[in-house]
Design a protein around this motif. Structure first.
Motif, short mmCIF file in Angstrom:
data_model
loop_
_atom_site.label_atom_id
_atom_site.label_comp_id
_atom_site.label_asym_id
_atom_site.label_seq_id
_atom_site.Cartn_x
_atom_site.Cartn_y
_atom_site.Cartn_z
N ARG A 45 0.85 -1.19 0.00
CA ARG A 45 0.00 0.00 0.00
C ARG A 45 0.88 1.24 0.00
NH1 ARG A 45 -5.13 0.33 2.01
NH2 ARG A 45 -5.35 -1.70 1.01
N ALA A 46 0.53 2.23 -0.83
CA ALA A 46 1.24 3.50 -0.90
C ALA A 46 2.73 3.32 -1.18
CB ALA A 46 1.04 4.30 0.39
N GLY A 47 3.04 2.38 -2.07
CA GLY A 47 4.42 2.20 -2.48
C GLY A 47 5.31 1.46 -1.52
N LYS A 48 4.76 0.84 -0.49
CA LYS A 48 5.59 0.08 0.43
C LYS A 48 4.81 -1.13 0.95
CE LYS A 48 4.44 2.65 4.66
NZ LYS A 48 5.01 3.40 5.80
N ARG A 49 5.58 -2.10 1.44
CA ARG A 49 4.97 -3.32 1.97
C ARG A 49 4.91 -3.27 3.49
NH1 ARG A 49 3.80 -7.73 -0.50
NH2 ARG A 49 5.13 -7.18 -2.28
N THR A 50 3.75 -3.64 4.02
CA THR A 50 3.55 -3.72 5.46
C THR A 50 3.43 -5.18 5.86
OG1 THR A 50 2.40 -1.59 5.48
CG2 THR A 50 2.07 -3.04 7.38
N SER A 51 4.19 -5.59 6.86
CA SER A 51 4.18 -6.98 7.30
C SER A 51 2.79 -7.40 7.78
CB SER A 51 5.18 -7.20 8.44
OG SER A 51 6.47 -6.86 8.04
N CYS A 52 2.50 -8.68 7.65
CA CYS A 52 1.28 -9.24 8.22
C CYS A 52 1.31 -9.03 9.73
CB CYS A 52 1.20 -10.73 7.89
SG CYS A 52 -0.19 -11.60 8.67
N PRO A 53 0.32 -8.35 10.30
CA PRO A 53 0.37 -8.05 11.74
C PRO A 53 0.36 -9.30 12.62
CG PRO A 53 -1.78 -7.51 10.81
CD PRO A 53 -0.86 -7.79 9.66
N ALA A 54 -0.21 -10.39 12.10
CA ALA A 54 -0.28 -11.62 12.90
C ALA A 54 0.86 -12.59 12.57
CB ALA A 54 -1.62 -12.31 12.69
N GLY A 55 1.65 -12.26 11.55
CA GLY A 55 2.74 -13.17 11.17
C GLY A 55 2.26 -14.55 10.79
N ARG A 56 1.12 -14.64 10.11
CA ARG A 56 0.51 -15.93 9.82
C ARG A 56 1.30 -16.71 8.76
NH1 ARG A 56 -4.01 -12.65 10.78
NH2 ARG A 56 -5.42 -13.50 12.37
N THR A 57 1.16 -18.02 8.82
CA THR A 57 1.72 -18.88 7.79
C THR A 57 0.65 -19.14 6.73
OG1 THR A 57 1.10 -20.87 9.01
CG2 THR A 57 3.31 -19.99 9.40
N VAL A 58 1.10 -19.52 5.53
CA VAL A 58 0.18 -19.83 4.43
C VAL A 58 0.58 -21.17 3.83
CG1 VAL A 58 -0.42 -17.44 3.89
CG2 VAL A 58 1.59 -18.45 2.84
N PRO A 59 -0.36 -21.89 3.20
CA PRO A 59 -0.05 -23.21 2.64
C PRO A 59 1.00 -23.14 1.54
CG PRO A 59 -2.43 -22.89 2.84
CD PRO A 59 -1.79 -21.55 3.08
N GLY A 60 1.85 -24.15 1.48
CA GLY A 60 2.91 -24.18 0.48
C GLY A 60 2.43 -24.29 -0.94
N ARG A 61 1.23 -24.83 -1.15
CA ARG A 61 0.72 -25.01 -2.51
C ARG A 61 -0.24 -23.89 -2.94
NH1 ARG A 61 0.91 -30.44 -4.71
NH2 ARG A 61 2.12 -31.82 -3.36
N ALA A 62 -0.47 -22.91 -2.09
CA ALA A 62 -1.42 -21.83 -2.43
C ALA A 62 -0.81 -20.88 -3.46
CB ALA A 62 -1.80 -21.06 -1.17
N GLY A 63 -1.63 -20.45 -4.43
CA GLY A 63 -1.15 -19.51 -5.43
C GLY A 63 -0.88 -18.14 -4.85
N SER A 64 -1.60 -17.77 -3.80
CA SER A 64 -1.41 -16.49 -3.13
C SER A 64 -0.62 -16.68 -1.85
CB SER A 64 -2.75 -15.85 -2.80
OG SER A 64 -2.58 -14.71 -1.96
N ALA A 65 0.31 -15.73 -1.58
CA ALA A 65 1.10 -15.81 -0.36
C ALA A 65 0.56 -14.87 0.70
CB ALA A 65 2.56 -15.49 -0.65
#
Length: 289
Positions: A45-65
């Protein structure tokens, strides 16, 4: 995966350290392993990346991270999701060709130039018009309906045909014919300027000449899994290796990657690349564009 000045690169990011890119060149050896767990990449957002506030993990096979919460936040202020209709920037409407019978109409911010076409893996393309966002969006919908083309084409279909495309003059002719039909249609918004046909071909940037037939695709990563090969081409998010392996770099996002040992071989989970005729029926839509 990033496309900078028409060249592929891998984008890296770490909290507090910003982003950087590693340019890729055809012929180089790539060898890396996945470390730890795959984490949500947060929100851009607004030209920069903000970390996930919860630091969640995502599945290894998911197309979206992204975790569901960050994905919803991303789409809450998005042109692609029609939640940012007030964007004042000029937009362009384009016609993109990915293979025989695979054509789509889309829009992109004018300031981005052809980056969106490279990111999608468009082999041949041309601009159709330029103007305000909502006029571009209305024109996009008009042309989709009139030309009978979809708004999405699955990457599985795109990669399945890349190694056996018609010659450049033939694909340029198909794009030019569709452009001629499009600009003659009635109903274009007055605020959208029609643009002349100027066909661009990405066979060179993608390294399509002599590209091996894709046989296997990395289906996801696991902790400690390695991917090893000689890079010979790239298109959209896909890296093509000399042995017929394809790496969809969307599956790399969210992982920490480390250099693989000198004797490493690919042992990440793999799937067969579906032949074109089967991909038409089996590949689902896997991205908004």
């Amino acid at each position: 995966m990033r496309w900078k000045a028409g060249q592929p690169a891998i984008g890296w990011w770490r909290p507090g350290g910003g982003e950087r890119g590693s340019p890729l060149s055809y012929g180089q050896r790539l060898a890396f392993t996945a470390v730890g767990e795959r984490h949500c990449t947060g929100v851009w957002r607004a030209g920069k990346r903000t970390s996930c506030p919860a630091g969640r993990t995502v599945p290894g096979r998911a197309g979206s991270a992204q975790c569901p919460e960050c994905a919803r936040l991303d789409r809450s202020f998005s042109v692609a999701a029609d939640t940012n209709a007030g964007d004042p920037r000029p937009y362009r409407v384009y016609l993109a060709w990915f293979g025989p019978g695979m054509v789509k109409v889309g829009i992109t911010a004018e300031e981005r130039g052809p980056a969106r076409l490279l990111e999608q893996g468009a082999v041949t393309w041309t601009w159709l018009g330029r103007g305000p966002l909502m006029a571009a969006r209305r024109t996009e919908e008009l042309l989709r309906a009139a030309l009978g083309v979809p708004d999405r084409i699955a990457y599985a279909r795109k990669r399945a045909v890349r190694a056996g495309l018609p010659a450049e003059p033939e694909r340029a002719r198909e794009v030019a014919e569709l452009h001629a039909r499009a600009v003659e249609l009635a109903g274009w918004p007055e605020s959208l300027e029609r643009l002349g046909c100027a066909v661009t071909d990405h066979a060179g940037p993608f390294g399509l000449a002599g590209l091996p037939v894709p046989e296997r695709v990395v289906a996801g990563l696991l902790p400690g899994a390695a991917v090893v090969g000689r890079l010979v081409g790239a298109a959209g998010p896909d890296l093509h290796f000399a042995d017929g392996l394809v790496v969809d770099t969307r599956l790399l996002a969210g992982w920490e990657l480390a250099a693989a040992p000198a004797d490493a071989v690919t042992d990440a989970p793999l799937a067969l690349v579906v032949p074109p005729a089967e991909a038409d029926g089996r590949a689902g839509q896997d991205g908004l564009f």
